[in-house]
Write a protein that holds these residues in place. Sequence first.
Motif, PDB file in Angstrom:
ATOM      1  N   PRO A   1       0.837  -1.207   0.000  1.00  0.00           N
ATOM      2  CA  PRO A   1       0.000   0.000   0.000  1.00  0.00           C
ATOM      3  C   PRO A   1       0.873   1.259   0.000  1.00  0.00           C
ATOM      4  CG  PRO A   1      -0.821  -1.596   1.583  1.00  0.00           C
ATOM      5  CD  PRO A   1       0.504  -2.107   1.118  1.00  0.00           C
ATOM      6  N   GLY A   2       0.421   2.271  -0.696  1.00  0.00           N
ATOM      7  CA  GLY A   2       1.186   3.511  -0.825  1.00  0.00           C
ATOM      8  C   GLY A   2       0.769   4.194  -2.107  1.00  0.00           C
ATOM      9  N   PRO A   3       1.701   4.834  -2.796  1.00  0.00           N
ATOM     10  CA  PRO A   3       1.374   5.531  -4.046  1.00  0.00           C
ATOM     11  C   PRO A   3       0.714   4.626  -5.090  1.00  0.00           C
ATOM     12  CG  PRO A   3       3.579   6.115  -3.308  1.00  0.00           C
ATOM     13  CD  PRO A   3       3.118   5.008  -2.422  1.00  0.00           C
ATOM     14  N   ALA A   4       1.025   3.346  -5.035  1.00  0.00           N
ATOM     15  CA  ALA A   4       0.471   2.414  -6.029  1.00  0.00           C
ATOM     16  C   ALA A   4      -1.055   2.357  -5.957  1.00  0.00           C
ATOM     17  CB  ALA A   4       1.049   1.014  -5.824  1.00  0.00           C
ATOM     18  N   ILE A   5      -1.612   2.607  -4.766  1.00  0.00           N
ATOM     19  CA  ILE A   5      -3.069   2.561  -4.618  1.00  0.00           C
ATOM     20  C   ILE A   5      -3.729   3.611  -5.508  1.00  0.00           C
ATOM     21  CG2 ILE A   5      -4.986   3.013  -3.034  1.00  0.00           C
ATOM     22  CD1 ILE A   5      -3.437   1.629  -0.842  1.00  0.00           C
TER      23      ILE A   5
END
Length: 204
Positions: free
Chosen positions: A131-135
């Motif tokens: 989880p992070g910017p990829a979301i």
Amino acid sequence: MIASKNSINLKEKQVDNITDKIKNSKTLMIVSVKGLPSKQFQEIKKSIRDEAFVKITKKNIILRALKKLGKESALGLKEYIESDFALLISNKDGYELASMLSKKKIPIFARAGQIASKDIEVKKGSTNLVPGPAISELGALGIQIAVEDGKISIKTPKIVVGGGKVISPSVASLLQKLNIQPFDIGLEPLVIYDVEHEKIYTNI
């Protein structure tokens, strides 16, 4: 003067070598190497060296070799020899050789600005993304996700770019992060010449 003479002799040897190989083979195939990186070309060349002689040469060399071959039918290959091509000379049947080449293609990542030759789909399933910017990157493309065991999971498959459409930088970047290589690249047959029967085949 000496250097020029040596250059001429070298070219003649190249022409003679190619001519002799064609004469003693069953199939001459012209293939496109456009867009194929040198490293991948060498890998494919090495993998088929027991089945075919592969050679990138200058256009004038192969044209002279075809003329020296002494087969009027072979001269019809000229229109298929443009740029970014290589020769395959083999004792295999032409279509058998083409089938073998299709199995030697190497998967590659999509590039930004590239035209998608087919629909590119992000399939359902778990990923290695945390989880992070990829979301937000996934969400921007309309991909439904969930976080499971600390990793992002794709809940439903999603076509992120349709065939014939330009691949955006965001899609290209995301596909790399997901380790999706949607295309493959290799030696693309353009034309087959049956040396023994002196026939040209283009419907490959």
